[in-house]
Design a protein around this motif. Structure first.
Motif, PDB file in Angstrom:
ATOM      1  N   ARG A 219      10.586  -6.279   2.989  1.00 46.82           N
ATOM      2  CA  ARG A 219       9.791  -6.233   1.753  1.00 46.82           C
ATOM      3  C   ARG A 219       8.442  -5.548   1.988  1.00 46.82           C
ATOM      4  NH1 ARG A 219       9.825  -8.672  -2.703  1.00 46.82           N
ATOM      5  NH2 ARG A 219       7.725  -9.512  -2.518  1.00 46.82           N
ATOM      6  N   ILE A 220       7.831  -5.802   3.143  1.00 55.25           N
ATOM      7  CA  ILE A 220       6.566  -5.140   3.457  1.00 55.25           C
ATOM      8  C   ILE A 220       6.790  -3.635   3.566  1.00 55.25           C
ATOM      9  CG2 ILE A 220       4.785  -4.826   5.232  1.00 55.25           C
ATOM     10  CD1 ILE A 220       5.155  -7.869   5.869  1.00 55.25           C
ATOM     11  N   GLN A 221       7.813  -3.244   4.309  1.00 58.91           N
ATOM     12  CA  GLN A 221       8.071  -1.828   4.552  1.00 58.91           C
ATOM     13  C   GLN A 221       8.495  -1.092   3.289  1.00 58.91           C
ATOM     14  OE1 GLN A 221      10.832  -2.213   7.786  1.00 58.91           O
ATOM     15  NE2 GLN A 221       9.274  -3.167   9.059  1.00 58.91           N
ATOM     16  N   GLN A 222       9.114  -1.805   2.368  1.00 58.77           N
ATOM     17  CA  GLN A 222       9.517  -1.188   1.102  1.00 58.77           C
ATOM     18  C   GLN A 222       8.392  -1.196   0.074  1.00 58.77           C
ATOM     19  OE1 GLN A 222      13.047  -3.426   0.097  1.00 58.77           O
ATOM     20  NE2 GLN A 222      14.360  -2.070   1.299  1.00 58.77           N
ATOM     21  N   ARG A 223       7.204  -1.648   0.495  1.00 56.08           N
ATOM     22  CA  ARG A 223       6.010  -1.670  -0.344  1.00 56.08           C
ATOM     23  C   ARG A 223       6.068  -2.722  -1.444  1.00 56.08           C
ATOM     24  NH1 ARG A 223       2.429  -0.359   1.953  1.00 56.08           N
ATOM     25  NH2 ARG A 223       1.217   0.516   0.287  1.00 56.08           N
ATOM     26  N   ALA A 224       7.070  -3.603  -1.400  1.00 54.59           N
ATOM     27  CA  ALA A 224       7.192  -4.637  -2.426  1.00 54.59           C
ATOM     28  C   ALA A 224       6.061  -5.653  -2.314  1.00 54.59           C
ATOM     29  CB  ALA A 224       8.546  -5.342  -2.317  1.00 54.59           C
ATOM     30  N   VAL A 225       5.655  -5.976  -1.104  1.00 56.29           N
ATOM     31  CA  VAL A 225       4.576  -6.947  -0.913  1.00 56.29           C
ATOM     32  C   VAL A 225       3.257  -6.363  -1.412  1.00 56.29           C
ATOM     33  CG1 VAL A 225       3.231  -8.219   0.804  1.00 56.29           C
ATOM     34  CG2 VAL A 225       5.724  -8.169   0.954  1.00 56.29           C
ATOM     35  N   ALA A 226       3.008  -5.121  -1.100  1.00 51.26           N
ATOM     36  CA  ALA A 226       1.775  -4.477  -1.587  1.00 51.26           C
ATOM     37  C   ALA A 226       1.741  -4.469  -3.106  1.00 51.26           C
ATOM     38  CB  ALA A 226       1.676  -3.051  -1.045  1.00 51.26           C
ATOM     39  N   ALA A 227       2.882  -4.182  -3.720  1.00 46.30           N
ATOM     40  CA  ALA A 227       2.934  -4.125  -5.185  1.00 46.30           C
ATOM     41  C   ALA A 227       2.710  -5.495  -5.813  1.00 46.30           C
ATOM     42  CB  ALA A 227       4.281  -3.555  -5.631  1.00 46.30           C
ATOM     43  N   SER A 228       3.249  -6.533  -5.187  1.00 49.58           N
ATOM     44  CA  SER A 228       3.157  -7.861  -5.808  1.00 49.58           C
ATOM     45  C   SER A 228       1.903  -8.635  -5.420  1.00 49.58           C
ATOM     46  CB  SER A 228       4.395  -8.694  -5.468  1.00 49.58           C
ATOM     47  OG  SER A 228       4.480  -8.934  -4.079  1.00 49.58           O
ATOM     48  N   THR A 229       1.278  -8.295  -4.287  1.00 47.88           N
ATOM     49  CA  THR A 229       0.120  -9.078  -3.826  1.00 47.88           C
ATOM     50  C   THR A 229      -1.156  -8.261  -3.668  1.00 47.88           C
ATOM     51  OG1 THR A 229       0.530  -8.671  -1.465  1.00 47.88           O
ATOM     52  CG2 THR A 229       1.684 -10.559  -2.492  1.00 47.88           C
ATOM     53  N   GLY A 230      -1.030  -6.951  -3.531  1.00 52.34           N
ATOM     54  CA  GLY A 230      -2.199  -6.116  -3.267  1.00 52.34           C
ATOM     55  C   GLY A 230      -2.591  -6.069  -1.807  1.00 52.34           C
ATOM     56  N   LEU A 231      -1.856  -6.782  -0.941  1.00 55.79           N
ATOM     57  CA  LEU A 231      -2.162  -6.760   0.488  1.00 55.79           C
ATOM     58  C   LEU A 231      -1.747  -5.424   1.094  1.00 55.79           C
ATOM     59  CD1 LEU A 231      -0.877 -10.281   1.624  1.00 55.79           C
ATOM     60  CD2 LEU A 231      -3.256  -9.552   1.461  1.00 55.79           C
ATOM     61  N   SER A 232      -2.532  -4.934   2.038  1.00 56.97           N
ATOM     62  CA  SER A 232      -2.096  -3.779   2.823  1.00 56.97           C
ATOM     63  C   SER A 232      -0.997  -4.261   3.768  1.00 56.97           C
ATOM     64  CB  SER A 232      -3.264  -3.222   3.642  1.00 56.97           C
ATOM     65  OG  SER A 232      -3.603  -4.127   4.683  1.00 56.97           O
ATOM     66  N   ASP A 233      -0.274  -3.314   4.353  1.00 57.50           N
ATOM     67  CA  ASP A 233       0.789  -3.702   5.287  1.00 57.50           C
ATOM     68  C   ASP A 233       0.228  -4.516   6.449  1.00 57.50           C
ATOM     69  OD1 ASP A 233       2.393  -2.258   3.612  1.00 57.50           O
ATOM     70  OD2 ASP A 233       3.084  -0.836   5.113  1.00 57.50           O
ATOM     71  N   SER A 234      -0.889  -4.069   7.021  1.00 59.80           N
ATOM     72  CA  SER A 234      -1.443  -4.797   8.161  1.00 59.80           C
ATOM     73  C   SER A 234      -1.898  -6.196   7.755  1.00 59.80           C
ATOM     74  CB  SER A 234      -2.584  -4.020   8.805  1.00 59.80           C
ATOM     75  OG  SER A 234      -3.627  -3.820   7.878  1.00 59.80           O
ATOM     76  N   GLU A 235      -2.470  -6.333   6.559  1.00 56.48           N
ATOM     77  CA  GLU A 235      -2.858  -7.676   6.073  1.00 56.48           C
ATOM     78  C   GLU A 235      -1.626  -8.544   5.867  1.00 56.48           C
ATOM     79  OE1 GLU A 235      -6.889  -6.509   3.529  1.00 56.48           O
ATOM     80  OE2 GLU A 235      -4.917  -6.350   2.581  1.00 56.48           O
ATOM     81  N   ALA A 236      -0.555  -7.950   5.327  1.00 54.68           N
ATOM     82  CA  ALA A 236       0.676  -8.712   5.101  1.00 54.68           C
ATOM     83  C   ALA A 236       1.273  -9.182   6.418  1.00 54.68           C
ATOM     84  CB  ALA A 236       1.685  -7.869   4.322  1.00 54.68           C
ATOM     85  N   TYR A 237       1.276  -8.311   7.424  1.00 54.59           N
ATOM     86  CA  TYR A 237       1.809  -8.712   8.731  1.00 54.59           C
ATOM     87  C   TYR A 237       0.950  -9.802   9.363  1.00 54.59           C
ATOM     88  CZ  TYR A 237       5.692  -5.491   9.219  1.00 54.59           C
ATOM     89  OH  TYR A 237       6.898  -4.857   9.070  1.00 54.59           O
ATOM     90  N   ALA A 238      -0.357  -9.736   9.184  1.00 50.59           N
ATOM     91  CA  ALA A 238      -1.236 -10.782   9.713  1.00 50.59           C
ATOM     92  C   ALA A 238      -0.946 -12.117   9.041  1.00 50.59           C
ATOM     93  CB  ALA A 238      -2.696 -10.380   9.525  1.00 50.59           C
ATOM     94  N   GLU A 239      -0.754 -12.095   7.709  1.00 50.21           N
ATOM     95  CA  GLU A 239      -0.415 -13.333   6.994  1.00 50.21           C
ATOM     96  C   GLU A 239       0.941 -13.869   7.446  1.00 50.21           C
ATOM     97  OE1 GLU A 239      -2.060 -15.253   4.912  1.00 50.21           O
ATOM     98  OE2 GLU A 239      -3.850 -13.995   4.821  1.00 50.21           O
ATOM     99  N   LEU A 240       1.906 -12.968   7.624  1.00 46.76           N
ATOM    100  CA  LEU A 240       3.231 -13.390   8.076  1.00 46.76           C
ATOM    101  C   LEU A 240       3.142 -14.036   9.453  1.00 46.76           C
ATOM    102  CD1 LEU A 240       6.308 -13.443   7.635  1.00 46.76           C
ATOM    103  CD2 LEU A 240       6.381 -11.114   8.568  1.00 46.76           C
ATOM    104  N   ALA A 241       2.400 -13.424  10.366  1.00 43.18           N
ATOM    105  CA  ALA A 241       2.244 -13.999  11.703  1.00 43.18           C
ATOM    106  C   ALA A 241       1.580 -15.367  11.643  1.00 43.18           C
ATOM    107  CB  ALA A 241       1.424 -13.044  12.576  1.00 43.18           C
ATOM    108  N   ALA A 242       0.556 -15.504  10.791  1.00 41.69           N
ATOM    109  CA  ALA A 242      -0.133 -16.793  10.675  1.00 41.69           C
ATOM    110  C   ALA A 242       0.795 -17.863  10.119  1.00 41.69           C
ATOM    111  CB  ALA A 242      -1.367 -16.635   9.774  1.00 41.69           C
ATOM    112  N   LEU A 243       1.590 -17.512   9.101  1.00 45.12           N
ATOM    113  CA  LEU A 243       2.521 -18.482   8.515  1.00 45.12           C
ATOM    114  C   LEU A 243       3.588 -18.901   9.515  1.00 45.12           C
ATOM    115  CD1 LEU A 243       3.033 -17.032   4.934  1.00 45.12           C
ATOM    116  CD2 LEU A 243       2.029 -19.238   5.518  1.00 45.12           C
TER     117      LEU A 243
END
Length: 197
Positions: A164-188
């Protein structure tokens, strides 16, 4: 001068062209590129490109394989750093994946999704990433750093979110950049694997 010098030059030129194809398709995608376009951009002839692959499709697939192969090597080096805790290994892995994929344009991922031979390479690498996350989780469980979790299930969740991150779906739904999304995923993930208080 040894007889291997021309061979080495030829190998170096081949690697230079292969890397050039990778850079080109990562930045611009490949659906709209013709072999003439690629040859012009890499300052070579179409005939030279045919020494790399027999068709545009084969050239693209080979470039995608090359990109993921070298990206995987760099990601593994990040995880192999001395002194990392199990949680830090997972964070390092996901951050390294984010860094490797950051060079690829949205157009590249769009084209990748619509070209089956390259999509298969991408899917295979995503499955390999899920297995690797599972291994890192298993190792953390064995070391006592993580609770006894089902590593395969957690890895499957991570892989689905990576897609979902790589397909830009996370950016579209949350506004997070890819690196921010990966950081959140790692933290979770690392928080979810922690032993209950």
């Amino acid at each position: 001068m040894t007889s291997t010098t021309p061979v080495r030059r030829g190998e170096a030129r081949r690697a230079e062209l292969e890397n050039g194809v990778v850079r080109l398709i990562l930045s611009e995608g490949f659906a709209q590129l013709t072999l003439d376009d690629v040859a012009a951009r890499l300052h070579c002839s179409k005939r030279t490109l045919y020494t790399l692959a027999g068709s545009k499709e084969q050239l693209v697939r080979a470039a995608v394989v090359r990109f993921f192969r070298f990206a995987t090597e760099r990601v593994e080096r990040a995880v192999a750093a001395d002194g990392l805790s199990p949680a830090a290994r997972i964070t390092a892995y996901l951050n390294a994946v984010a860094a490797e994929l950051a060079v690829a344009s949205p157009r590249f991922f769009d084209d990748l999704a619509s070209f089956a031979p390259a999509a298969e390479v991408y899917e295979r690498n995503t499955r390999a990433a899920a297995r690797r996350i599972g291994e890192l989780i298993d190792r953390g469980v064995r070391e006592g750093a993580f609770r006894d979790a089902h590593a395969g299930f957690v890895a499957d969740l991570v892989a689905a979110q990576m897609v979902r991150i790589q397909q830009r779906a996370v950016a579209a739904s949350t506004g997070l950049s890819d690196s921010e999304a990966y950081a959140e995923l790692a933290a979770l993930v690392t928080a979810g694997l922690s032993h209950p208080a």
